[in-house]
Write an enzyme that holds these catalytic residues in place. Structure first.
Site, PDB file in Angstrom:
ATOM      1  N   ARG A  15      34.465  10.881   7.798  1.00  0.00           N
ATOM      2  CA  ARG A  15      35.925  10.807   7.915  1.00  0.00           C
ATOM      3  C   ARG A  15      36.404  10.054   9.151  1.00  0.00           C
ATOM      4  O   ARG A  15      37.570   9.713   9.260  1.00  0.00           O
ATOM      5  CB  ARG A  15      36.523  12.226   7.883  1.00  0.00           C
ATOM      6  N   THR A  86      23.163  21.988   7.934  1.00  0.00           N
ATOM      7  CA  THR A  86      23.020  22.489   9.308  1.00  0.00           C
ATOM      8  C   THR A  86      21.748  23.324   9.483  1.00  0.00           C
ATOM      9  O   THR A  86      21.119  23.293  10.546  1.00  0.00           O
ATOM     10  CB  THR A  86      24.250  23.308   9.719  1.00  0.00           C
ATOM     11  N   GLY A 142      34.085  27.946   7.584  1.00  0.00           N
ATOM     12  CA  GLY A 142      33.405  29.066   6.939  1.00  0.00           C
ATOM     13  C   GLY A 142      34.084  30.375   7.333  1.00  0.00           C
ATOM     14  O   GLY A 142      34.467  30.566   8.487  1.00  0.00           O
ATOM     15  N   ARG A 334      36.242  -5.721  40.414  1.00  0.00           N
ATOM     16  CA  ARG A 334      35.155  -5.544  39.449  1.00  0.00           C
ATOM     17  C   ARG A 334      33.933  -4.904  40.106  1.00  0.00           C
ATOM     18  O   ARG A 334      33.929  -4.575  41.290  1.00  0.00           O
ATOM     19  CB  ARG A 334      34.808  -6.894  38.833  1.00  0.00           C
ATOM     20  N   ALA A 381      46.185 -17.682  50.387  1.00  0.00           N
ATOM     21  CA  ALA A 381      46.506 -17.719  48.955  1.00  0.00           C
ATOM     22  C   ALA A 381      45.655 -18.765  48.244  1.00  0.00           C
ATOM     23  O   ALA A 381      45.411 -19.848  48.774  1.00  0.00           O
ATOM     24  CB  ALA A 381      47.974 -18.034  48.766  1.00  0.00           C
ATOM     25  N   ALA A 424      43.944 -25.469  55.312  1.00  0.00           N
ATOM     26  CA  ALA A 424      44.383 -25.324  53.921  1.00  0.00           C
ATOM     27  C   ALA A 424      43.885 -26.499  53.091  1.00  0.00           C
ATOM     28  O   ALA A 424      43.833 -27.639  53.559  1.00  0.00           O
ATOM     29  CB  ALA A 424      45.900 -25.242  53.867  1.00  0.00           C
ATOM     30  N   ARG A 441      40.276 -33.218  53.844  1.00  0.00           N
ATOM     31  CA  ARG A 441      41.483 -33.573  53.115  1.00  0.00           C
ATOM     32  C   ARG A 441      41.578 -35.080  53.057  1.00  0.00           C
ATOM     33  O   ARG A 441      41.195 -35.762  54.013  1.00  0.00           O
ATOM     34  CB  ARG A 441      42.726 -33.127  53.884  1.00  0.00           C
TER      35      ARG A 441
HETATM   36  C1  UD1 Z   1      30.024  24.270   9.873  1.00  0.00           C
HETATM   37  C2  UD1 Z   1      29.723  25.685   9.384  1.00  0.00           C
HETATM   38  C3  UD1 Z   1      31.046  26.412   9.150  1.00  0.00           C
HETATM   39  C4  UD1 Z   1      31.857  26.422  10.411  1.00  0.00           C
HETATM   40  C5  UD1 Z   1      32.038  25.011  10.940  1.00  0.00           C
HETATM   41  C6  UD1 Z   1      32.665  25.050  12.329  1.00  0.00           C
HETATM   42  C7  UD1 Z   1      27.665  25.538   8.092  1.00  0.00           C
HETATM   43  C8  UD1 Z   1      27.060  25.548   6.746  1.00  0.00           C
HETATM   44  N1  UD1 Z   1      28.965  25.647   8.148  1.00  0.00           N
HETATM   45  O1  UD1 Z   1      30.707  23.625   8.818  1.00  0.00           O
HETATM   46  O2  UD1 Z   1      30.787  27.757   8.729  1.00  0.00           O
HETATM   47  O3  UD1 Z   1      33.122  27.012  10.160  1.00  0.00           O
HETATM   48  O4  UD1 Z   1      30.786  24.330  11.057  1.00  0.00           O
HETATM   49  O5  UD1 Z   1      32.924  23.773  12.805  1.00  0.00           O
HETATM   50  O6  UD1 Z   1      26.958  25.431   9.079  1.00  0.00           O
HETATM   51  N2  UD1 Z   1      24.802  18.288  11.076  1.00  0.00           N
HETATM   52  C9  UD1 Z   1      23.524  17.853  11.260  1.00  0.00           C
HETATM   53  N3  UD1 Z   1      22.707  17.730  10.184  1.00  0.00           N
HETATM   54  C10 UD1 Z   1      23.106  18.058   8.929  1.00  0.00           C
HETATM   55  C11 UD1 Z   1      24.430  18.514   8.756  1.00  0.00           C
HETATM   56  C12 UD1 Z   1      25.247  18.637   9.847  1.00  0.00           C
HETATM   57  O7  UD1 Z   1      23.106  17.546  12.378  1.00  0.00           O
HETATM   58  O8  UD1 Z   1      22.304  17.925   8.014  1.00  0.00           O
HETATM   59  C13 UD1 Z   1      25.667  18.417  12.241  1.00  0.00           C
HETATM   60  C14 UD1 Z   1      26.952  17.623  12.129  1.00  0.00           C
HETATM   61  O9  UD1 Z   1      26.776  16.317  12.658  1.00  0.00           O
HETATM   62  C15 UD1 Z   1      27.910  18.428  12.980  1.00  0.00           C
HETATM   63  C16 UD1 Z   1      27.400  19.859  12.799  1.00  0.00           C
HETATM   64  O10 UD1 Z   1      26.081  19.756  12.341  1.00  0.00           O
HETATM   65  O11 UD1 Z   1      27.822  18.055  14.335  1.00  0.00           O
HETATM   66  C17 UD1 Z   1      28.237  20.662  11.815  1.00  0.00           C
HETATM   67  O12 UD1 Z   1      28.135  20.065  10.559  1.00  0.00           O
HETATM   68  P1  UD1 Z   1      29.381  19.886   9.613  1.00  0.00           P
HETATM   69  O13 UD1 Z   1      28.967  19.135   8.413  1.00  0.00           O
HETATM   70  O14 UD1 Z   1      30.519  19.367  10.404  1.00  0.00           O
HETATM   71  O15 UD1 Z   1      29.633  21.403   9.195  1.00  0.00           O
HETATM   72  P2  UD1 Z   1      31.009  22.037   8.756  1.00  0.00           P
HETATM   73  O16 UD1 Z   1      31.252  21.712   7.338  1.00  0.00           O
HETATM   74  O17 UD1 Z   1      32.043  21.678   9.749  1.00  0.00           O
END
Ligand code: UD1
Ligand code: MG
Length: 461
Positions: A15, A86, A142, A334, A381, A424, A441
């Site tokens: 997104r 996750t 969640g 810089r 300058a 100058a 000059r």
């Molecule tokens: C997750 C939780 C949800 C909670 C929310 C809070 C789970 C299943 N759900 O949902 O309950 O309310 O976070 O923000 O955990 N990521 C990985 N690998 C993966 C998938 C995700 O590294 O395979 C990372 C993402 O980059 C992100 C984090 O895990 O940084 C959370 O993943 P995301 O897909 O955003 O989970 P949510 O749907 O937000």
């Protein structure tokens, strides 16, 4: 107790619609992942960052931050491979967590940047804890299910929730502290039988809660907002900016128009600093007591001394300015610019790798690069150091109390001795001894009445 952090940072961030991995998108100049890593307590054994999308970029960033001393504990990256959820992400760390002899695992998301270090420390020292929040709109999060005694019994993703469960307002903040042994076992058992066909970490958390206590701590929503869209990013930045401004106001800093000033999380402002409208300050920047930062200025990775005035619309990048100095308006300092106390740099002056000793001045329209400017020297300058021959850079060394006349070119490498005077319009191509006058000059030729005669001829034609 050996605690290891796992930071989830493998997701694509669809997104965000970006070529940049989501966790590298900045909030006030610092990438989201850096905010998270910097919030970790320094007594952790290590942090493991789970990477996949844009992993070369993320790993390069980790190296840069470690080299710059920005990370509170050792950090390593673990590639997740195809991100399957996750739970799958934490499971991918199993070998690393075993090798690090983790007893407790602190799990954070790389896209939740504003959880304060104090909350993270509290979480890291808890036996079993999940951070929750009660947002205005729980959509997308969640839901947390509890029994009559407030004990955790379930975590249900919105897509899997029943209409009744969706009514629940307490949601999962996605930050946890859990004992590794039961978590490790629960991760082995995970299945992806859910709406998203993902291996949910939340299922493992609920499994751990069945055998060992997992408490729920509700935190303010602002601390747990995730960055999933550009709107989230803007909101997070606005929240962080306000918190930081209020912190510095309590420390004695004046903001003439608070909402227009952006101050990064690593910036240090002393008391009686005045920040004019539209100023942006980022990175490791320090500003001394009583300094004034002019309207529209951008100050990155720089040091500014006490009572120094940065006048409007000046740009400083990796520059150091002493005390009681004046810079700008419209100056550009810089990388490698080093100005001592009482130096004056005026409008439309650019400096790069230039060291100005106390009281030296370059007040108008100059480029001073790869140069040393002695104490009390005045640069007129339009003076240009010709430091680049198209292949190499060369140094200009200017002594003390030198007067460099306007519109002078200093063709480097070249040295001007103490107390020299450059007339100058001179093009300096060879060293000028101390106390000498240098002048190159074309002699001026005045032709009496020639202008009037020329005009008359032009009119006739
Ligand atoms: C997750 C939780 C949800 C909670 C929310 C809070 C789970 C299943 N759900 O949902 O309950 O309310 O976070 O923000 O955990 N990521 C990985 N690998 C993966 C998938 C995700 O590294 O395979 C990372 C993402 O980059 C992100 C984090 O895990 O940084 C959370 O993943 P995301 O897909 O955003 O989970 P949510 O749907 O937000
Ligand atoms: Mg998320």
């Amino acid at each position: 107790m050996s605690t290891v952090a796992v930071v989830l940072a493998a997701g694509l961030g669809t997104r965000m619609k970006s070529a940049l991995p989501k966790v590298l998108h900045p909030i006030l100049g610092d990438p989201s992942l850096l905010w998270v890593l910097r919030s970790l307590p320094s007594d952790l054994r290590a942090a493991v960052v789970v990477v996949h999308h844009g992993q070369e970029q993320v790993m390069a960033a980790l190296e840069t931050w470690a080299a710059a001393g920005l990370l509170p504990c050792p950090v390593e990256a673990v590639p997740q491979g195809e991100p399957l959820g996750t739970g799958h992400a934490v499971k991918a760390c199993t070998a690393a967590l075993d090798r690090l002899q983790a007893e407790r695992v602190l799990i954070l998301s790389g896209d939740v940047p504003l959880l304060p270090a104090s909350a993270v420390t509290e979480l890291a020292s808890s036996e079993g804890l999940i951070l929750a929040m009660e947002p205005e709109r729980p959509t997308g999060y969640g839901r947390i299910l509890t029994d009559g005694r407030g004990r955790l019994t379930g975590l249900v993703e919105e897509k899997d929730a029943s209409p009744e469960q969706r009514e629940i307002r307490i949601v999962n903040g996605g930050a946890y502290s859990l004992p590794w042994k039961p978590l490790r076992a629960a991760l082995q058992e995970l299945r992806n039988h859910n709406a998203q066909k993902e291996y949910y970490l939340t299922d493992a958390v609920v499994a751990v809660a069945a055998s060992s206590p997992v408490a729920i701590a509700v935190r303010p929503e602002a601390e747990l907002i995730g960055m999933n869209s550009r709107m989230d990013q803007a909101r997070l930045q606005a929240l962080a900016a306000e918190t930081i401004r209020e912190f510095w106001m309590r420390e004695g800093v004046t903001f003439l128009d608070p909402h227009s000033a952006l101050v990064g999380p690593r910036v240090e402002l002393a008391r009686d600093v005045v920040v004019e409208p539209g100023v942006r300050i980022e990175g490791d920047t320090t500003v001394g007591e009583g300094a004034r930062l002019g309207q529209g200025s951008v100050i990155l990775e720089s040091q500014i001394g006490n009572h120094t005035e940065i006048r409007p619309y000046s740009i400083l990048e990796r520059a150091s300015v002493g005390a009681n100095a004046h810079v700008g308006p419209f100056a550009r300092l810089r990388e490698g610019t080093d100005l001592a106390d009482h130096v004056h740099i005026g409008n439309f002056v650019e400096t790069k790798k230039a060291r100005f000793h106390p009281g030296a001045k370059a007040n108008h329209l100059s480029y001073i690069g790869d140069a040393e400017v002695g104490e009390g020297t005045n640069i007129g300058a339009g003076v240009i150091t010709c430091n680049y021959d198209g292949v190499n850079k060369h140094k200009t060394t200017i002594g003390k109390r030198v007067f460099v006349g306007s519109d002078t070119q200093l063709v480097a490498p070249v040295t001007l001795g103490d107390d020299a005077l450059i007339a100058a319009g001179t093009t300096v191509t060879k060293d000028v001894p101390a106390g000498a006058l240098a002048l190159s000059r074309v002699p001026q030729d005045n032709k009496d009445g020639a202008a009037v005669r020329l005009r008359a001829r032009q009119k006739k034609a």
